[in-house]
Scaffold this active site. Structure first.
Site, PDB file in Angstrom:
ATOM      1  N   SER A 138       2.805  50.356 -13.117  1.00  0.00           N
ATOM      2  CA  SER A 138       4.230  50.632 -12.929  1.00  0.00           C
ATOM      3  C   SER A 138       4.486  51.908 -12.133  1.00  0.00           C
ATOM      4  CB  SER A 138       4.931  50.727 -14.291  1.00  0.00           C
ATOM      5  OG  SER A 138       4.426  51.811 -15.053  1.00  0.00           O
ATOM      6  N   TYR A 171     -11.299  62.256 -22.462  1.00  0.00           N
ATOM      7  CA  TYR A 171     -11.041  61.616 -21.162  1.00  0.00           C
ATOM      8  C   TYR A 171     -12.350  61.387 -20.409  1.00  0.00           C
ATOM      9  CZ  TYR A 171      -8.664  60.802 -16.666  1.00  0.00           C
ATOM     10  OH  TYR A 171      -8.208  60.258 -15.490  1.00  0.00           O
ATOM     11  N   LYS A 212     -13.968  57.798 -19.233  1.00  0.00           N
ATOM     12  CA  LYS A 212     -14.196  57.504 -17.821  1.00  0.00           C
ATOM     13  C   LYS A 212     -15.671  57.264 -17.525  1.00  0.00           C
ATOM     14  CE  LYS A 212      -9.955  57.447 -16.598  1.00  0.00           C
ATOM     15  NZ  LYS A 212      -9.347  56.183 -16.117  1.00  0.00           N
ATOM     16  N   ILE A 225      -6.168  64.025  -7.022  1.00  0.00           N
ATOM     17  CA  ILE A 225      -5.290  63.125  -6.270  1.00  0.00           C
ATOM     18  C   ILE A 225      -3.839  63.504  -6.517  1.00  0.00           C
ATOM     19  CG2 ILE A 225      -4.626  60.739  -5.869  1.00  0.00           C
ATOM     20  CD1 ILE A 225      -7.544  61.322  -5.147  1.00  0.00           C
TER      21      ILE A 225
END
Length: 254
Positions: free
Chosen positions: A17, A158, A162, A191
């Protein structure tokens, strides 16, 4: 160099989304794929992504559902395949973070991140693979992170999730390669993107400059950099690439 043509193929992108997921969806649609935009709670934003793709002449549908929930994940995959006619491409992008130093990290911080990021990769893949095996074709890409390769203070949960996505891709790639199904991961670095800010959100100017000195390319990446890698990995030209992790980080951990 050839243009990538995904006409006639269908793709499901989880957590699409906003952020990287929404850009991946748009780029797959630009290449000709019909795309299913999965979301858990951001329905209005998902609809906006669908509308933008349709307004550009592409084919897109919204598919709600929490992919970390077994029953919901099954519905998401089956709904996408039924509405689009088949499922050729799965991009496991759904993810969250709950950053804290380990000694302050709660069990719920750990469980929630592992559930969304890793269980939310396992379940859609588990339900998509039988469809791909029957049609003897499939492309699966997990959106991991350089943190899963290098670690990062305050992100033990996290980083574990990952790194798990990378190991998961390697194992499943070996299981399904004989059925013309590839499974790979991409590991983005720092990013930037418009709607959520990405990994650079909240950084001070001084912190940004310090990080840039560590990146040989001398800049932060964009969501388009990540999307381009995904489009390549699902293209015919990448049919002999599987079980690999493509790092999109400007040389940060080279």
């Amino acid at each position: 160099m050839y243009a990538i043509d995904l006409s006639g193929q269908s793709a499901l992108i989880t957590g699409a989304s906003r952020g990287i997921g929404s850009v991946i969806a748009r780029r797959l649609a630009d290449a000709g794929a019909a795309v299913a935009i999965n979301y858990r709670s951001r329905g209005a934003e998902a609809d906006a992504v669908v509308d933008s793709i349709r307004n550009s002449g592409g084919h897109a549908i919204p598919v709600p559902g929490d992919v970390s929930d077994e029953a919901a994940a099954e519905v998401v995959v089956k709904s996408a395949a039924e509405q689009l006619g088949r499922l050729d491409i799965l991009v496991n992008n759904a993810g969250i973070n709950r950053d804290r130093l380990l000694m302050r990290m709660s069990v719920s911080d750990w469980d929630e991140v592992l559930s969304v990021n890793l269980r939310g990769t396992f379940l859609p893949t588990r339900f998509a693979v039988p469809l791909m095996v029957r049609q003897r074709y499939g492309r699966i890409v997990n959106i991991s992170s350089v943190v899963g390769l290098s670690g990062n203070p305050g992100q033990a949960n996290y980083a574990a999730s990952k790194a798990g996505q990378i190991g998961f891709a390697k194992a499943v790639a070996r299981e399904v390669a004989s059925r013309n199904i590839t499974v790979n991961a991409v590991a983005p670095g720092f990013i930037e993107f418009e709607d959520t800010g990405g990994m650079t959100a909240g950084l001070t100017d001084e912190q940004r400059q310090q990080i840039l000195t560590r990146i040989p390319a001398g800049r932060f990446g964009s969501a388009d950099d990540v999307a381009a890698a995904v489009v390549y990995l699902v293209s015919p030209g990448a049919s002999y690439i599987t079980g690999q992790t493509l790092t999109i980080d400007g040389g940060l951990i080279a």
